[in-house]
Enzyme design. Sequence first.
Site, short mmCIF file in Angstrom:
data_model
loop_
_atom_site.label_atom_id
_atom_site.label_comp_id
_atom_site.label_asym_id
_atom_site.label_seq_id
_atom_site.Cartn_x
_atom_site.Cartn_y
_atom_site.Cartn_z
CB SER A 14 -0.85 -0.06 1.29
OG SER A 14 -1.51 1.15 1.54
CB ILE A 16 5.25 5.56 0.86
CG1 ILE A 16 4.52 6.86 1.21
CG2 ILE A 16 6.70 5.85 0.47
CD1 ILE A 16 5.05 7.59 2.46
CB SER A 143 7.41 10.71 9.94
OG SER A 143 6.33 11.63 9.91
CE1 TYR A 156 3.85 7.10 12.23
CE2 TYR A 156 3.70 9.49 12.12
CZ TYR A 156 3.94 8.27 11.50
OH TYR A 156 4.25 8.24 10.16
N1 LIG Z 1 1.36 8.96 4.53
C1 LIG Z 1 1.99 9.87 5.26
O1 LIG Z 1 1.54 11.04 5.37
C2 LIG Z 1 3.30 9.53 5.96
C3 LIG Z 1 4.05 10.58 6.47
C4 LIG Z 1 5.25 10.28 7.11
C5 LIG Z 1 5.69 8.98 7.21
N2 LIG Z 1 4.93 7.98 6.71
C6 LIG Z 1 5.44 6.61 6.87
O2 LIG Z 1 5.45 5.97 5.61
C7 LIG Z 1 5.40 4.57 5.79
C8 LIG Z 1 4.39 3.98 4.83
O3 LIG Z 1 3.11 4.43 5.20
P1 LIG Z 1 1.99 4.85 4.11
O4 LIG Z 1 1.75 6.28 4.28
O5 LIG Z 1 2.33 4.30 2.80
O6 LIG Z 1 0.72 4.11 4.76
P2 LIG Z 1 -0.10 2.82 4.32
O7 LIG Z 1 -0.67 3.01 2.97
O8 LIG Z 1 -1.03 2.54 5.45
O9 LIG Z 1 1.02 1.67 4.25
C9 LIG Z 1 1.55 1.09 5.41
C10 LIG Z 1 2.23 -0.20 5.01
O10 LIG Z 1 2.81 -0.79 6.19
C11 LIG Z 1 2.45 -2.15 6.23
N3 LIG Z 1 2.41 -2.63 7.61
C12 LIG Z 1 1.70 -2.13 8.65
N4 LIG Z 1 1.91 -2.87 9.75
C13 LIG Z 1 2.78 -3.85 9.39
C14 LIG Z 1 3.38 -4.94 10.07
N5 LIG Z 1 3.12 -5.19 11.37
N6 LIG Z 1 4.23 -5.74 9.39
C15 LIG Z 1 4.51 -5.52 8.10
N7 LIG Z 1 3.97 -4.52 7.38
C16 LIG Z 1 3.11 -3.70 8.04
C17 LIG Z 1 1.08 -2.22 5.56
O11 LIG Z 1 0.84 -3.50 5.00
P3 LIG Z 1 -0.07 -4.67 5.63
O12 LIG Z 1 -1.25 -4.03 6.26
O13 LIG Z 1 -0.39 -5.51 4.43
O14 LIG Z 1 0.84 -5.36 6.59
C18 LIG Z 1 1.27 -1.22 4.43
O15 LIG Z 1 1.88 -1.85 3.32
C19 LIG Z 1 5.07 4.36 7.27
O16 LIG Z 1 6.25 4.02 7.98
C20 LIG Z 1 4.57 5.71 7.72
O17 LIG Z 1 4.76 5.93 9.09
C21 LIG Z 1 3.75 8.22 6.08
#
Ligand SMILES: NC(=O)c1ccc[n+]([C@@H]2O[C@H](COP(=O)([O-])OP(=O)(O)OC[C@H]3O[C@@H](n4cnc5c(N)ncnc54)[C@H](OP(=O)(O)O)[C@@H]3O)[C@@H](O)[C@H]2O)c1
Length: 265
Positions: A14, A16, A143, A156
Site C-alpha cells: 500500500s 509509499i 517522518s 508515533y
Molecule cells: N502517509 C503519510 O503522510 C506519511 C508521512 C510520514 C511517514 N509515513 C510513513 O510511511 C510509511 C508507509 O506508510 P503509508 O503512508 O504508505 O501508509 P499505508 O498506505 O497505510 O502503508 C503502510 C504499510 O505498512 C504495512 N504494515 C503495517 N503494519 C505492518 C506490520 N506489522 N508488518 C509488516 N507490514 C506492516 C502495511 O501493510 P499490511 O497491512 O499488508 O501489513 C502497508 O503496506 C510508514 O512508515 C509511515 O509511518 C507516512
Amino acid sequence: MFKGQTIWVTGASSGIGEALAYEFASLGAKLILSARREAELERVKAACETMGAMADDVLILPLDVTDEGAIASVTKAAHGFTGRIDMLINNAGISQRSLCIDTDMATYRRLFEVDVFGQIALTKEVLPIMLEQKSGHMVVTASVAGKIGVSQRTGYCAAKHAMMGFFDALRAEVSKSGLHVTTITPGFIRTNIATHALKGDGSEFGKVDKNIAGGMDVKKCAKVIMKGLSKRQKEIPVGEGSEMKALWVKRFFPNTLFKMVEKMG
Ligand SMILES: NC(=O)c1ccc[n+]([C@@H]2O[C@H](COP(=O)([O-])OP(=O)(O)OC[C@H]3O[C@@H](n4cnc5c(N)ncnc54)[C@H](OP(=O)(O)O)[C@@H]3O)[C@@H](O)[C@H]2O)c1
C-alpha cells in the site's frame, strides 16, 4: 542505476511502499515485496509486471515485522532470491490518532513494536549481509513526525524520533564499511496511513483526516524519494505542505515552532 539491483521494500502492499515498488520495477530492479497482506502484495506484483518487470523479477515474502521469530527465515529467503540485498527500505508503519491521556500503554507498545522494533530487528538481520558484501543501502521511512512533536501523535512521534536517531547512529557506524544510510522524512502523503492509525484503545481510526486527504500525491512522493535514493542522500524530506516549512522553523527557531504546534492543538 537500480537496474539489476536487489531491493527489499517492506510495507509494499500500500501507499509509499507500493509506489516505490512501481518505480523500481520500471527501472529493472529485482524486487522483494513484504507486508502482512499477501493478496495485496500479489496485486502489487501483477502491477509491477505491467511496468516491465518479469514475473521472476519480483519475489513476494509476506512478513509481519513484529514477528521476530520469522525475521531470520524471511531474510534468508530474501537473500536467497539473488544472493544479494542491495537495498532494504524499512517502510512498514502505522500511525496514531489519540491524545496521550486517552492512550493505553498497550497501544504505545504496539506502535513501537511495528514502527521501531520491527525495523531494528529486520535491519539487524540484513546488516551482516551488507557488511559481507561491503556495500548496501539501508533506508527507513521516518517522518516529519521524527523531527517535530504534534498533538495526537505522542507514540508515533516518539517512534519516528527513535528511528531518526537509530539510523543516524547506524550511519556513523557503517559508512566506512561502504554502506549508505538514508532517512526519509515525508510530510502529509495521500495514503491509507490515517485509516489504519491506532486510536487510544488500539482500534483503527478508520477514516482519512484532512491533512492526509490534502497531502501530496503518493506517486509524486515516490519520484522525489527515488531521486534522493539515486543520489544516496542521507536525508530525504518529501512533501509539499506547510509541515515542510515547519522543519526549517524547528531547526532555526525552535521556540517559534513550539508555539505554532501548541496553537494547532
Ligand atoms: N502517509 C503519510 O503522510 C506519511 C508521512 C510520514 C511517514 N509515513 C510513513 O510511511 C510509511 C508507509 O506508510 P503509508 O503512508 O504508505 O501508509 P499505508 O498506505 O497505510 O502503508 C503502510 C504499510 O505498512 C504495512 N504494515 C503495517 N503494519 C505492518 C506490520 N506489522 N508488518 C509488516 N507490514 C506492516 C502495511 O501493510 P499490511 O497491512 O499488508 O501489513 C502497508 O503496506 C510508514 O512508515 C509511515 O509511518 C507516512
